[in-house]
Design a protein around this motif. Sequence first.
Motif, PDB file in Angstrom:
ATOM      1  N   MET A 138      65.763   7.180  -5.532  1.00  0.00           N
ATOM      2  CA  MET A 138      64.939   7.045  -4.335  1.00  0.00           C
ATOM      3  C   MET A 138      63.478   6.832  -4.685  1.00  0.00           C
ATOM      4  O   MET A 138      62.758   6.129  -3.986  1.00  0.00           O
ATOM      5  N   ARG A 139      63.018   7.456  -5.783  1.00  0.00           N
ATOM      6  CA  ARG A 139      61.613   7.320  -6.170  1.00  0.00           C
ATOM      7  C   ARG A 139      61.416   6.158  -7.133  1.00  0.00           C
ATOM      8  O   ARG A 139      60.353   5.994  -7.729  1.00  0.00           O
TER       9      ARG A 139
ATOM     10  N   ALA B  58      62.839  22.049  -5.182  1.00  0.00           N
ATOM     11  CA  ALA B  58      61.989  22.796  -6.111  1.00  0.00           C
ATOM     12  C   ALA B  58      61.511  21.942  -7.278  1.00  0.00           C
ATOM     13  O   ALA B  58      60.469  22.213  -7.865  1.00  0.00           O
ATOM     14  N   LYS B  59      62.275  20.904  -7.635  1.00  0.00           N
ATOM     15  CA  LYS B  59      61.885  20.136  -8.818  1.00  0.00           C
ATOM     16  C   LYS B  59      61.392  18.731  -8.473  1.00  0.00           C
ATOM     17  O   LYS B  59      60.227  18.409  -8.696  1.00  0.00           O
ATOM     18  N   GLU B  60      62.281  17.896  -7.897  1.00  0.00           N
ATOM     19  CA  GLU B  60      61.915  16.487  -7.708  1.00  0.00           C
ATOM     20  C   GLU B  60      60.827  16.293  -6.651  1.00  0.00           C
ATOM     21  O   GLU B  60      59.997  15.406  -6.785  1.00  0.00           O
ATOM     22  N   ALA B  61      60.825  17.119  -5.605  1.00  0.00           N
ATOM     23  CA  ALA B  61      59.800  16.949  -4.573  1.00  0.00           C
ATOM     24  C   ALA B  61      58.404  17.180  -5.141  1.00  0.00           C
ATOM     25  O   ALA B  61      57.416  16.671  -4.625  1.00  0.00           O
ATOM     26  N   PHE B  62      58.330  17.943  -6.219  1.00  0.00           N
ATOM     27  CA  PHE B  62      57.030  18.184  -6.848  1.00  0.00           C
ATOM     28  C   PHE B  62      56.703  17.114  -7.895  1.00  0.00           C
ATOM     29  O   PHE B  62      55.640  17.143  -8.491  1.00  0.00           O
ATOM     30  N   GLY B  63      57.633  16.222  -8.170  1.00  0.00           N
ATOM     31  CA  GLY B  63      57.357  15.169  -9.146  1.00  0.00           C
ATOM     32  C   GLY B  63      58.310  15.169 -10.322  1.00  0.00           C
ATOM     33  O   GLY B  63      58.181  14.379 -11.233  1.00  0.00           O
TER      34      GLY B  63
ATOM     35  N   HIS C 158      56.440  18.792 -13.562  1.00  0.00           N
ATOM     36  CA  HIS C 158      55.492  18.867 -12.449  1.00  0.00           C
ATOM     37  C   HIS C 158      55.796  19.990 -11.478  1.00  0.00           C
ATOM     38  O   HIS C 158      54.977  20.292 -10.611  1.00  0.00           O
ATOM     39  N   ASN C 159      57.001  20.552 -11.570  1.00  0.00           N
ATOM     40  CA  ASN C 159      57.374  21.579 -10.608  1.00  0.00           C
ATOM     41  C   ASN C 159      56.588  22.860 -10.843  1.00  0.00           C
ATOM     42  O   ASN C 159      56.314  23.241 -11.971  1.00  0.00           O
TER      43      ASN C 159
END
Lengths: 320, 443
Positions: A68-69, A110-115, A119-120
Amino acid sequence: MDNAKRLVLSSAPHLRGGASIKRDMYIVILALLFPTAGAVYFFGLYVLPMLATAILCAILTEYVAKWMRRQSFHMDGSAIITGILFVLVMPPRTPLWIVVVGSIFCIAIAKEAFGGLGHNIFNPALAGRAFITVSFAGALTRWIAPVHSLLADGITAATPLGEGFTTTLSDVELYKALFFGNVAGSAGETSALLILIGGVILLAFGLIKWQVPVFYIGTVALLSFLLGQDPLFQILAGGLMLGAVFMATDYVTSPLTTRGKIIFAVGAGVLVVLIRTWGSMPEGVCYSILLMNAFTPLIDRYVRPKPYGYVKSRNKEAAS
Amino acid sequence: MNTRVVELLGLKCPAGVHPPSQKLAAGHAIERAPLPKSVALPLQQHIGAPAKAIVKRGDEVKVGQKIAEADGFVSVPIHATLSGTVKHLATVASPVTGHPVSGVIIESDGKDEWIELTPADSETLSKEDILTRVKDAGIVGMGGATFPTHVKLSPPPEKSIKSIIVNGAECEPYITADDRLMLEETDRILRGLKTVMQVLSVKRAYIAIEENKPEAIARMRQGVAEGSLPGEVEVVAVPAKYPMGAEKTLVKSILNTEVPEGGLPMDVGTLIQNVATLAAVYDAVALGKPLVERVVTVTGLVGTPKNLLVRFGTAASSLIEQCGGADPSADEVIFGGPMMGIAQSRDDTPILKGTNCVLVKRSDIREEYSCIRCGRCIESCPMGLMPLQFVNLVKKEDYESLANYHIADCVECGACAYDCPANIPIVSYIKTGKAELRKAGVR
């Protein structure tokens, strides 16, 4: 090699060491195999489908998030670690659909939304557990005693730190049970011995600093002693060992410098005792680490190494 | 005690990394490389102002004849390294910057005729005479920094120099030029040291050699015991840990003190000289011989790695040929060591005064991942910096904050990048950051 052949122009250093993210991660997985094997031994084969579900969901979620990113997906092993750790901090009879929801949360939120990796802010596995605790409170109230057969269902029992925990064991027998892991609790947290073996592996490969577990556990021991509790019981019961060896030492979510790591460990230790003694929950390891995760950027801002040449030379006569 | 053992015991140890030493040419005595048919001599082989050419096309020159004059105090002359004819004045690619610089091409007449040398008794010369001879010989720091030596030997009067540190650490993997020089040319190095001690009226010197060169340590100790050096000279076996040979690391190891931020070793009363530079000082002062050649380690993916005595301006390709040619899989030629050396775009780039090594290797370019904050770069940094913060700030284009993290103190040794599990080219980011800061005029 002739002039017609184009030479590669790379920037120095032209030599790289053997360190790689993948190598680090697979060493952590190796270390995790010990408490994981303990989880299966003490709580039965049901732990295996939990592990498979969590790992698969973690990897798939990461793959989808990367897609998605529009980033490339690397099988670096970090999602496997999150999957395993998430299972190890959950009750050993957690329904699989909760494992699915939890492990998706770990990775996606917790992980991917932060990058993504690096980055988490919060430890993904602990964030997943915290999410399940508040969303499906019932899931974290049913604990079982260690099983006698690998296929057994398990009999509901209280964890050592839980309300209504009673035992017929003598003090020494209780310590022994706690040390080897023969008590109720989250799947992978009960055996101090197996966790310590994993810790020795991490130390031997230089992946963790001894200061983190020592200061974390030491703070809990000291404070509980001052409060008139049994320090040895406080250390061995609950998730402190697992948290101290595998979670407070997480590179990404703990401070960079050794001094910073010590501050982090002491802070987490204080929080554990505060939550266990005065909080509404029996156990405080998960929140102690998550709260200190939030302080990590602040600690890193102020705790820095001393650059070379920033003190007055102490040994002037050496030059004379 | 061995550095590795000390580290395993968790005892205090200098920061840095342990790249495999790969001293492939250590057992090969220095060999003279055959004279090339022509040499290309850039007029800037040193830090400071480029030299000014004083020859023109068609001039006949002899070995050691000045072909370019120093332009100012921080500059040194350049000498012909072959006898023959000046073919033309041309622009040649600088092996240091890759940019074209003006240079002189000399075609050999095959006779190797030298100018007449004027030897002198160094002990009776005045300080000024010695410094003039050093400058006229075109001597620069031969450890790679190429700072003019006569400038280094003329510290401002308010700085009192109490000791000399002789740098024989040779901490970069592969390079063995200084090691061989210490074994084979002990006397020239110690005579050069004597002259330098005389110029600076210094009574104390330390010869720093990494503990992985026991023969060189023994040979130098023997030389010191036999020689008549003016004062106390101690050969110190320093830990074999990269970047031990960096000036500030050496000062800390030897004198147990730190050079103040932004300062030079002379601020703590010491001065560092590379072993090859000292040998060149002896040649210049006692023999009147200008600097026209040096020992170069040709190593890596070549038939037989060797230590060659090479005239400046010789194309690296001819040296590689002499060592049995490059392996077909090699696609990189590095001038200097693998940690701080400079990749060359052509293999016929000329050897210069600061070229201690020609390393032929296979490229190892790895995919860069996100930083996982493992902190290895912080632990390996000999300057006590936080390299990952430079990367973060450069990525964010927050160049102003770089100064808060002391980016200017970075010596670009590459220990951080060597140890990075995410393969981040940390030094490249730091170079970008420094360049952006210079552009913005922030100090």
